[in-house]
Design a protein around this motif. Structure first.
Motif, PDB file in Angstrom:
ATOM      1  N   TRP A   1       0.825  -1.213   0.000  1.00  0.00           N
ATOM      2  CA  TRP A   1       0.000   0.000   0.000  1.00  0.00           C
ATOM      3  C   TRP A   1       0.861   1.266   0.000  1.00  0.00           C
ATOM      4  CZ3 TRP A   1      -5.598   0.557   1.087  1.00  0.00           C
ATOM      5  CH2 TRP A   1      -5.987   1.861   1.313  1.00  0.00           C
ATOM      6  N   GLY A   2       1.885   1.267   0.885  1.00  0.00           N
ATOM      7  CA  GLY A   2       2.689   2.482   1.089  1.00  0.00           C
ATOM      8  C   GLY A   2       3.784   2.708   0.069  1.00  0.00           C
ATOM      9  N   ARG A   3       3.946   1.804  -0.911  1.00  0.00           N
ATOM     10  CA  ARG A   3       4.955   1.995  -1.961  1.00  0.00           C
ATOM     11  C   ARG A   3       6.324   2.275  -1.359  1.00  0.00           C
ATOM     12  NH1 ARG A   3       1.566   5.484  -1.330  1.00  0.00           N
ATOM     13  NH2 ARG A   3       2.867   7.255  -1.887  1.00  0.00           N
TER      14      ARG A   3
ATOM     15  N   LEU B   1      -9.660  12.544  -9.375  1.00  0.00           N
ATOM     16  CA  LEU B   1      -8.926  12.373 -10.638  1.00  0.00           C
ATOM     17  C   LEU B   1      -7.793  13.394 -10.760  1.00  0.00           C
ATOM     18  CD1 LEU B   1     -11.896  11.723 -13.098  1.00  0.00           C
ATOM     19  CD2 LEU B   1     -10.134  10.072 -12.417  1.00  0.00           C
ATOM     20  N   GLN B   2      -8.019  14.592 -10.226  1.00  0.00           N
ATOM     21  CA  GLN B   2      -7.023  15.660 -10.350  1.00  0.00           C
ATOM     22  C   GLN B   2      -5.975  15.635  -9.245  1.00  0.00           C
ATOM     23  OE1 GLN B   2      -9.742  18.937 -10.441  1.00  0.00           O
ATOM     24  NE2 GLN B   2     -10.593  18.321 -12.418  1.00  0.00           N
ATOM     25  N   SER B   3      -6.099  14.707  -8.302  1.00  0.00           N
ATOM     26  CA  SER B   3      -5.236  14.701  -7.119  1.00  0.00           C
ATOM     27  C   SER B   3      -3.903  13.986  -7.348  1.00  0.00           C
ATOM     28  CB  SER B   3      -5.961  14.009  -5.967  1.00  0.00           C
ATOM     29  OG  SER B   3      -6.020  12.597  -6.208  1.00  0.00           O
ATOM     30  N   GLY B   4      -3.725  13.424  -8.524  1.00  0.00           N
ATOM     31  CA  GLY B   4      -2.530  12.609  -8.719  1.00  0.00           C
ATOM     32  C   GLY B   4      -2.747  11.179  -8.261  1.00  0.00           C
ATOM     33  N   MET B   5      -4.024  10.830  -8.057  1.00  0.00           N
ATOM     34  CA  MET B   5      -4.403   9.480  -7.621  1.00  0.00           C
ATOM     35  C   MET B   5      -3.796   8.401  -8.504  1.00  0.00           C
ATOM     36  SD  MET B   5      -6.791   7.077  -9.070  1.00  0.00           S
ATOM     37  CE  MET B   5      -8.078   7.971  -9.916  1.00  0.00           C
ATOM     38  N   GLU B   6      -3.796   8.657  -9.841  1.00  0.00           N
ATOM     39  CA  GLU B   6      -3.393   7.595 -10.764  1.00  0.00           C
ATOM     40  C   GLU B   6      -1.916   7.235 -10.592  1.00  0.00           C
ATOM     41  OE1 GLU B   6      -4.860   8.283 -14.685  1.00  0.00           O
ATOM     42  OE2 GLU B   6      -3.978   6.438 -15.488  1.00  0.00           O
ATOM     43  N   GLY B   7      -1.073   8.245 -10.382  1.00  0.00           N
ATOM     44  CA  GLY B   7       0.350   7.970 -10.177  1.00  0.00           C
ATOM     45  C   GLY B   7       0.588   7.148  -8.918  1.00  0.00           C
ATOM     46  N   GLY B   8      -0.055   7.547  -7.829  1.00  0.00           N
ATOM     47  CA  GLY B   8       0.099   6.817  -6.572  1.00  0.00           C
ATOM     48  C   GLY B   8      -0.416   5.396  -6.676  1.00  0.00           C
ATOM     49  N   MET B   9      -1.560   5.257  -7.377  1.00  0.00           N
ATOM     50  CA  MET B   9      -2.135   3.923  -7.551  1.00  0.00           C
ATOM     51  C   MET B   9      -1.193   3.032  -8.348  1.00  0.00           C
ATOM     52  SD  MET B   9      -5.583   2.932  -9.620  1.00  0.00           S
ATOM     53  CE  MET B   9      -4.795   3.447 -11.162  1.00  0.00           C
TER      54      MET B   9
END
Lengths: 159, 159
Positions: free
Chosen positions: A46-48, A137-145
């Motif tokens: 989870w924490g990368r 969507l604009q929070s940078g969610m995709e990169g973290g995911m």
């Protein structure tokens, strides 16, 4: 034989208030389920790389969960409650981030056994409002995911 | 002078996923706020005569709440988390009933000082889906709510 390459998640928005995510994983469904639902294993991806504290983990109908990620930028808490847990198949739960308390996402995760040693993870997130969905969507969610999924790939490759 | 009669709540459905409630109370706004937000006072009206356990009551942004009502038919737990608490004016929180875990309502409550010793309570409930909203309307919610408001009237008349 399938090469153990990192697969990118696909992200789409079928409606006004939702996000649909699909990701392939190079492991059979039972193995993926354990990685996604065992507290010790969640702490490993989870924490990368950031330290995780699994404060609460009750993966059954009505149970609660709360994970805290520790980083140089401070602590980030996430929590929610389970609506449905059908082992190896499907999980429905709420998801909240401490930074926006009481803004709730309904997360439905299903695992599809592809029969060739791989598993497709499908996550449908339903937000209360379109604004909350767009904010995510604009929070940078995709990169973290994607970083979390990459860490999950590494965990799955170990065992 | 206003007669201290029990006022009925008005219930309407402005949209597909919401319920709008208005109710007059025969007390000034500060008094009403305390009755709605002090743990000891909540325990006196929420249960309409049934014993209440206020397990958690943290009325501030990010805080959690959990109340359990005890009756001859068993225990009913309710819980959620606060998004916003502006004393005497406005409160936004999530609301869940244990019987349908992870089905979340966003409840926005505002108090309007009518200037004549009375206060108007306005509650807007936003559901994740229309089905959940309709289910709540069909659950007998209105009868229970009116009983709670009547118990609140009695508490407000005491002090």
């Amino acid at each position: 034989m399938t090469a153990a390459v990192a697969n990118r998640a696909t992200v789409s928005t079928p409606g006004d208030r939702d996000i649909h995510i699909e990701r392939l994983l190079n492991a059979p469904r039972g193995r993926v389920w354990r990685a996604l639902n065992d507290a010790d294993q969640i702490a490993q991806w989870w924490g990368r790389g950031n330290k995780m504290t699994i404060e609460k983990h009750e993966p059954w109908r009505g149970g609660h969960w709360r994970y805290v990620e520790h980083s140089d930028h401070g602590d980030q808490g996430f929590e929610g409650r389970y609506r449905e847990v059908t082992p190896e198949e499907r999980m429905v739960r709420t998801f909240e981030w401490d930074g926006m308390p009481a803004h709730v996402i309904i997360e439905t995760m299903t695992l599809e056994d592809l029969g060739d040693g791989r598993t497709k993870v499908v996550i449908d997130s339903l937000f209360h409002t379109r604004e909350e969905r767009d904010g995510m969507l604009q929070s940078g969610m995709e990169g973290g995911m994607n970083e979390s999924f990459d860490a999950l790939d590494r965990l799955l490759a170990e065992a």
